[in-house]
Design a protein around this motif. Structure first.
Motif, PDB file in Angstrom:
ATOM      1  N   VAL A  67       0.888  -1.202  -0.299  1.00  0.00           N
ATOM      2  CA  VAL A  67       0.056   0.079  -0.169  1.00  0.00           C
ATOM      3  C   VAL A  67       0.978   1.081   0.128  1.00  0.00           C
ATOM      4  O   VAL A  67       0.753   2.154  -0.878  1.00  0.00           O
ATOM      5  CB  VAL A  67      -1.047   0.140   1.581  1.00  0.00           C
ATOM      6  N   VAL A  68       2.166   1.038   0.741  1.00  0.00           N
ATOM      7  CA  VAL A  68       2.535   2.588   0.865  1.00  0.00           C
ATOM      8  C   VAL A  68       3.206   2.547  -0.275  1.00  0.00           C
ATOM      9  O   VAL A  68       3.509   3.549  -0.321  1.00  0.00           O
ATOM     10  CB  VAL A  68       3.374   2.227   2.146  1.00  0.00           C
ATOM     11  N   VAL A  69       4.204   1.604  -1.018  1.00  0.00           N
ATOM     12  CA  VAL A  69       4.638   1.675  -2.375  1.00  0.00           C
ATOM     13  C   VAL A  69       3.841   1.899  -3.384  1.00  0.00           C
ATOM     14  O   VAL A  69       3.711   3.237  -4.276  1.00  0.00           O
ATOM     15  CB  VAL A  69       5.589   0.336  -2.385  1.00  0.00           C
ATOM     16  N   LYS A  70       2.424   1.701  -3.565  1.00  0.00           N
ATOM     17  CA  LYS A  70       1.497   1.962  -4.403  1.00  0.00           C
ATOM     18  C   LYS A  70       1.194   3.589  -4.126  1.00  0.00           C
ATOM     19  O   LYS A  70       1.230   4.143  -5.153  1.00  0.00           O
ATOM     20  CB  LYS A  70       0.707   0.951  -5.142  1.00  0.00           C
ATOM     21  N   TYR A  71       1.107   3.899  -2.745  1.00  0.00           N
ATOM     22  CA  TYR A  71       0.721   5.568  -2.368  1.00  0.00           C
ATOM     23  C   TYR A  71       1.450   6.205  -3.333  1.00  0.00           C
ATOM     24  O   TYR A  71       1.922   7.536  -4.394  1.00  0.00           O
ATOM     25  CB  TYR A  71       0.292   5.101  -1.550  1.00  0.00           C
ATOM     26  N   LEU A  72       3.129   6.061  -2.702  1.00  0.00           N
ATOM     27  CA  LEU A  72       4.173   6.847  -3.196  1.00  0.00           C
ATOM     28  C   LEU A  72       4.541   6.548  -4.768  1.00  0.00           C
ATOM     29  O   LEU A  72       4.236   8.031  -5.752  1.00  0.00           O
ATOM     30  CB  LEU A  72       5.623   6.238  -2.584  1.00  0.00           C
ATOM     31  N   ILE A  73       4.323   5.847  -5.628  1.00  0.00           N
ATOM     32  CA  ILE A  73       4.100   5.381  -6.888  1.00  0.00           C
ATOM     33  C   ILE A  73       3.199   6.059  -7.784  1.00  0.00           C
ATOM     34  O   ILE A  73       3.985   7.367  -8.167  1.00  0.00           O
ATOM     35  CB  ILE A  73       4.667   3.958  -7.905  1.00  0.00           C
ATOM     36  N   GLN A  74       2.117   6.239  -7.076  1.00  0.00           N
ATOM     37  CA  GLN A  74       0.536   6.171  -7.941  1.00  0.00           C
ATOM     38  C   GLN A  74      -0.002   7.778  -7.798  1.00  0.00           C
ATOM     39  O   GLN A  74      -0.777   8.109  -8.070  1.00  0.00           O
ATOM     40  CB  GLN A  74      -0.047   5.405  -8.382  1.00  0.00           C
ATOM     41  N   GLY A  75       0.675   7.616  -6.121  1.00  0.00           N
ATOM     42  CA  GLY A  75      -0.255   9.083  -5.904  1.00  0.00           C
ATOM     43  C   GLY A  75      -1.741   8.776  -5.297  1.00  0.00           C
ATOM     44  O   GLY A  75      -1.667   7.913  -5.916  1.00  0.00           O
ATOM     45  N   GLY A  76      -2.083   9.640  -3.929  1.00  0.00           N
ATOM     46  CA  GLY A  76      -3.918   8.966  -4.196  1.00  0.00           C
ATOM     47  C   GLY A  76      -3.963   8.034  -2.924  1.00  0.00           C
ATOM     48  O   GLY A  76      -3.479   7.377  -2.412  1.00  0.00           O
ATOM     49  N   GLU A  77      -5.035   7.529  -3.887  1.00  0.00           N
ATOM     50  CA  GLU A  77      -6.119   6.044  -3.143  1.00  0.00           C
ATOM     51  C   GLU A  77      -5.375   5.011  -4.002  1.00  0.00           C
ATOM     52  O   GLU A  77      -4.813   4.918  -5.016  1.00  0.00           O
ATOM     53  CB  GLU A  77      -7.584   6.571  -3.644  1.00  0.00           C
ATOM     54  N   CYS A  78      -5.276   3.701  -3.321  1.00  0.00           N
ATOM     55  CA  CYS A  78      -5.194   2.680  -3.654  1.00  0.00           C
ATOM     56  C   CYS A  78      -6.590   1.740  -3.571  1.00  0.00           C
ATOM     57  O   CYS A  78      -6.347   1.838  -2.299  1.00  0.00           O
ATOM     58  CB  CYS A  78      -3.821   2.283  -2.715  1.00  0.00           C
ATOM     59  N   PRO A  79      -6.825   1.547  -4.242  1.00  0.00           N
ATOM     60  CA  PRO A  79      -8.122   1.086  -4.825  1.00  0.00           C
ATOM     61  C   PRO A  79      -8.240  -0.499  -4.212  1.00  0.00           C
ATOM     62  O   PRO A  79      -6.917  -1.011  -3.697  1.00  0.00           O
ATOM     63  CB  PRO A  79      -8.135   0.474  -6.597  1.00  0.00           C
ATOM     64  N   ALA A  80      -8.998  -0.888  -3.374  1.00  0.00           N
ATOM     65  CA  ALA A  80      -9.832  -2.108  -2.637  1.00  0.00           C
ATOM     66  C   ALA A  80      -9.026  -1.605  -1.561  1.00  0.00           C
ATOM     67  O   ALA A  80      -9.056  -2.774  -0.787  1.00  0.00           O
ATOM     68  CB  ALA A  80      -9.417  -3.120  -3.821  1.00  0.00           C
TER      69      ALA A  80
END
Length: 86
Positions: A67-80
């Motif tokens: 979740v942290v890596v996805k947030y840092l790479i894509q920014g914003g929300e992490c679906p699901a």
């Protein structure tokens, strides 16, 4: 038992049908007794519980990293993930 002594013997026991009354052992009491017998003489259940807890901790840490890596790479929300910032 082997810690206390090395002298063992076998005694034959005749099991007759109950002639009077009824047993007070319900299915639940028998299950509780069986669990106590299994866990009372072995460290294996404690070791299994510790191993399962450790593995679930690793899964939780892995999900946190995801979740942290996805947030840092894509920014914003992490679906699901309902705990994601909105």
């Amino acid at each position: 038992m082997t810690w206390g002594t090395t002298r063992f013997a076998a005694v034959e026991v005749r099991h007759d049908q109950r002639t009077l009354g009824k047993s007070n052992y319900t299915f639940r009491k028998l299950v509780v007794h069986a669990v106590n017998m299994i866990t009372g003489f072995s460290t294996l259940p404690l070791q299994l519980a510790s191993l399962i807890g450790f593995l679930l901790t690793l899964v939780g840490i892995g999900a946190l990293i995801f979740v942290v890596v996805k947030y840092l790479i894509q920014g914003g929300e992490c679906p699901a993930f309902p705990s994601s910032p909105r």
